[in-house]
Design an enzyme around this catalytic site. Sequence first.
Site, mmCIF file in Angstrom:
data_model
loop_
_atom_site.group_PDB
_atom_site.id
_atom_site.type_symbol
_atom_site.label_atom_id
_atom_site.label_comp_id
_atom_site.label_asym_id
_atom_site.label_seq_id
_atom_site.Cartn_x
_atom_site.Cartn_y
_atom_site.Cartn_z
ATOM 1 N N LYS A 286 0.850 -1.207 0.000
ATOM 2 C CA LYS A 286 0.000 0.000 0.000
ATOM 3 C C LYS A 286 0.877 1.245 0.000
ATOM 4 C CE LYS A 286 -1.778 1.541 4.031
ATOM 5 N NZ LYS A 286 -1.491 2.968 4.347
ATOM 6 N N ASN A 287 1.876 1.276 0.882
ATOM 7 C CA ASN A 287 2.647 2.507 1.072
ATOM 8 C C ASN A 287 3.683 2.759 -0.015
ATOM 9 O OD1 ASN A 287 1.052 3.002 3.238
ATOM 10 N ND2 ASN A 287 2.565 2.440 4.782
ATOM 11 N N CYS B 198 -5.438 12.353 12.679
ATOM 12 C CA CYS B 198 -6.089 11.044 12.548
ATOM 13 C C CYS B 198 -5.990 10.375 13.918
ATOM 14 C CB CYS B 198 -5.452 10.242 11.431
ATOM 15 S SG CYS B 198 -4.102 9.209 11.928
ATOM 16 N N ARG C 222 -0.266 14.260 13.201
ATOM 17 C CA ARG C 222 0.288 14.040 11.859
ATOM 18 C C ARG C 222 0.339 15.337 11.038
ATOM 19 N NH1 ARG C 222 -1.751 8.421 9.621
ATOM 20 N NH2 ARG C 222 0.208 8.537 8.468
ATOM 21 N N ASP D 76 4.299 0.416 12.129
ATOM 22 C CA ASP D 76 3.107 -0.227 11.553
ATOM 23 C C ASP D 76 2.987 -1.694 11.965
ATOM 24 O OD1 ASP D 76 3.228 1.561 8.387
ATOM 25 O OD2 ASP D 76 2.604 2.149 10.397
ATOM 26 N N ARG E 25 -8.667 -0.728 4.219
ATOM 27 C CA ARG E 25 -7.813 0.336 3.665
ATOM 28 C C ARG E 25 -6.438 -0.225 3.312
ATOM 29 N NH1 ARG E 25 -6.688 4.854 7.252
ATOM 30 N NH2 ARG E 25 -5.455 5.315 5.409
HETATM 31 C C1 EPZ Z 1 3.878 6.966 6.551
HETATM 32 O O1 EPZ Z 1 3.032 7.931 7.125
HETATM 33 C C2 EPZ Z 1 3.021 5.733 6.361
HETATM 34 N N1 EPZ Z 1 1.930 6.049 5.438
HETATM 35 C C3 EPZ Z 1 2.463 5.276 7.706
HETATM 36 O O2 EPZ Z 1 1.725 4.076 7.482
HETATM 37 C C4 EPZ Z 1 3.639 4.972 8.631
HETATM 38 O O3 EPZ Z 1 3.143 4.613 9.905
HETATM 39 C C5 EPZ Z 1 4.539 6.217 8.751
HETATM 40 O O4 EPZ Z 1 4.957 6.638 7.441
HETATM 41 C C6 EPZ Z 1 5.779 5.958 9.589
HETATM 42 O O5 EPZ Z 1 6.518 4.904 9.027
HETATM 43 C C7 EPZ Z 1 2.180 6.066 4.103
HETATM 44 O O6 EPZ Z 1 3.300 5.859 3.662
HETATM 45 C C8 EPZ Z 1 1.015 6.367 3.206
HETATM 46 P P1 EPZ Z 1 5.690 10.337 8.801
HETATM 47 P P2 EPZ Z 1 3.542 9.467 7.215
HETATM 48 O O7 EPZ Z 1 5.525 11.607 8.070
HETATM 49 O O8 EPZ Z 1 4.441 9.780 6.079
HETATM 50 C C9 EPZ Z 1 5.931 13.594 12.155
HETATM 51 C C10 EPZ Z 1 -0.075 2.609 7.724
HETATM 52 O O9 EPZ Z 1 -0.580 2.050 8.699
HETATM 53 N N2 EPZ Z 1 5.807 14.590 11.073
HETATM 54 O O10 EPZ Z 1 6.886 9.484 8.509
HETATM 55 O O11 EPZ Z 1 2.353 10.324 7.419
HETATM 56 C C11 EPZ Z 1 4.653 12.797 12.350
HETATM 57 O O12 EPZ Z 1 3.757 13.478 13.186
HETATM 58 C C12 EPZ Z 1 0.331 4.057 7.821
HETATM 59 O O13 EPZ Z 1 0.145 2.067 6.611
HETATM 60 C C13 EPZ Z 1 5.906 15.941 11.388
HETATM 61 O O14 EPZ Z 1 6.087 16.316 12.543
HETATM 62 O O15 EPZ Z 1 4.396 9.442 8.549
HETATM 63 C C14 EPZ Z 1 5.142 11.516 12.960
HETATM 64 O O16 EPZ Z 1 5.276 11.714 14.352
HETATM 65 C C15 EPZ Z 1 0.014 4.645 9.189
HETATM 66 N N3 EPZ Z 1 5.799 16.853 10.379
HETATM 67 C C16 EPZ Z 1 6.535 11.337 12.340
HETATM 68 O O17 EPZ Z 1 6.885 12.601 11.772
HETATM 69 C C17 EPZ Z 1 5.596 16.477 9.083
HETATM 70 O O18 EPZ Z 1 5.524 17.359 8.197
HETATM 71 C C18 EPZ Z 1 6.591 10.313 11.232
HETATM 72 O O19 EPZ Z 1 5.557 10.624 10.337
HETATM 73 C C19 EPZ Z 1 5.505 15.106 8.793
HETATM 74 C C20 EPZ Z 1 5.614 14.185 9.794
#
Ligand code: EPZ
Length: 417
Positions: free
Chosen positions: A22-23, A116, A121, A304, A396
Amino acid sequence: MDKIIVEGGRSLKGEVKISGAKNAALPILISSLLADGWNTYSNVPDLRDVQSVKHLLSHLGARIETDGNTVRIDSGGLISHEAPYDLVRKMRASILVLGPLVARLKKARVSLPGGCSIGARPINLHLKGLARLGASIELKHGYVEASADCLKGNEIYFDVATVTGTENLMMAAVLAKGITVLRNAACEPEIVALAEVLNKMGADIKGAGSSVMTIKGVSSLHPVSISIIPDRIEAGTFMVAATLTGGDIKILDCEPDHLKSVMHKLRLTGADIKTETNSIRITGPDEIKSVDIKTLTYPGFPTDMQAQFMVLMSVARGLSIISETIFENRFIHVSELKRMGADITISGNTAMIKGVPMLSGAPVMATDLRASASLILAGLVARGKTEVNRVYHLDRGYEAIEKKLAHLGAAIKRVAS
Ligand code: EPZ
């Protein structure tokens, strides 16, 4: 809303084929915005989130053809630069259209994804990075309005190694003038997969998979034909299912290299794991040992997989500590697991799990994608019947999980309600 009913007590045996990731599929399908002409994507998983992305891309004017797990996309005739709230709220990864739209159409208006259940996020790092490439960014009425006559390469440092933040900036930088360096970039396999697709389209990206990525802008890209990498989290979920039920399963069409941290931890619980090029054979132990985990960015233990591993620890022998360092609220599954008899205490971002001999089946509520997978896993080993409600969360990110588990011998069925 459908529900899934599981009768516990069966150990899983047999073979299961893993679907496309998916990702990886979400950013790669969105990368079709960067070039005219027909792209062909095979091994695309049939998921709600993939439907959402296709819906969004066709809203923007892309032409889409789907034949089973093969999806063809031509974004030659884009008619809109706007990703509306009612589409983005269904899937926060829609924010990934921001970078490509600014790169291709010089402007984008994308609804802010909002929070969410697992955390706030924010997307501040996506926006900061785009601004560093020269885009003007405004937040108005719940939307991001971004524009740039011409994006210019620059150095971008991510305060946090954000996965979709890295992907957004990769897709913006490939058509920028000059060189972009992404520092503290995410290193997940899905990042490497996206870079491979972009390079096949004619981009010039080096260092994907490491924390420093260099992107030399090019004037245009061309469409490609590629296959989506296997879903490491789906594979990990089935590995936990085999360990949990004392089963013996062979996981096909997976990428063992992407699962080193998960395999390491499962071996410590007593599972026996043998790997071949694209398959993993896993046999669960008679007694599950308690193991501590801390979620980290790749190649650390994936967040995850945290909820799934917690179910395993809830019936392990002894005490285990799980620290969730990526998201601030990713223990929502705990209250439902406690209703099934798990002994879990939360303190901040740490969960202390005292293994119990047996969980008991119960009606439970899914709250987010991986939490719903953990409730299904709990049902596999709980005494009696477990009824998981709101399984649209599950759909999803897992393609026909109940069919795959039933094929392995689980007593599980989906009931429309
Ligand atoms: C990706 O989400 C994945 N989704 C998530 O999978 C996964 O849990 C996550 O990466 C971490 O590995 C997809 O790839 C579609 P992040 P993402 O930005 O990119 C903070 C699943 O179950 N952050 O790496 O949204 C954020 O709050 C899903 O398949 C900021 O502060 O995660 C978090 O604490 C859930 N500012 C950390 O970084 C930003 O601008 C990591 O988030 C962006 C992120």
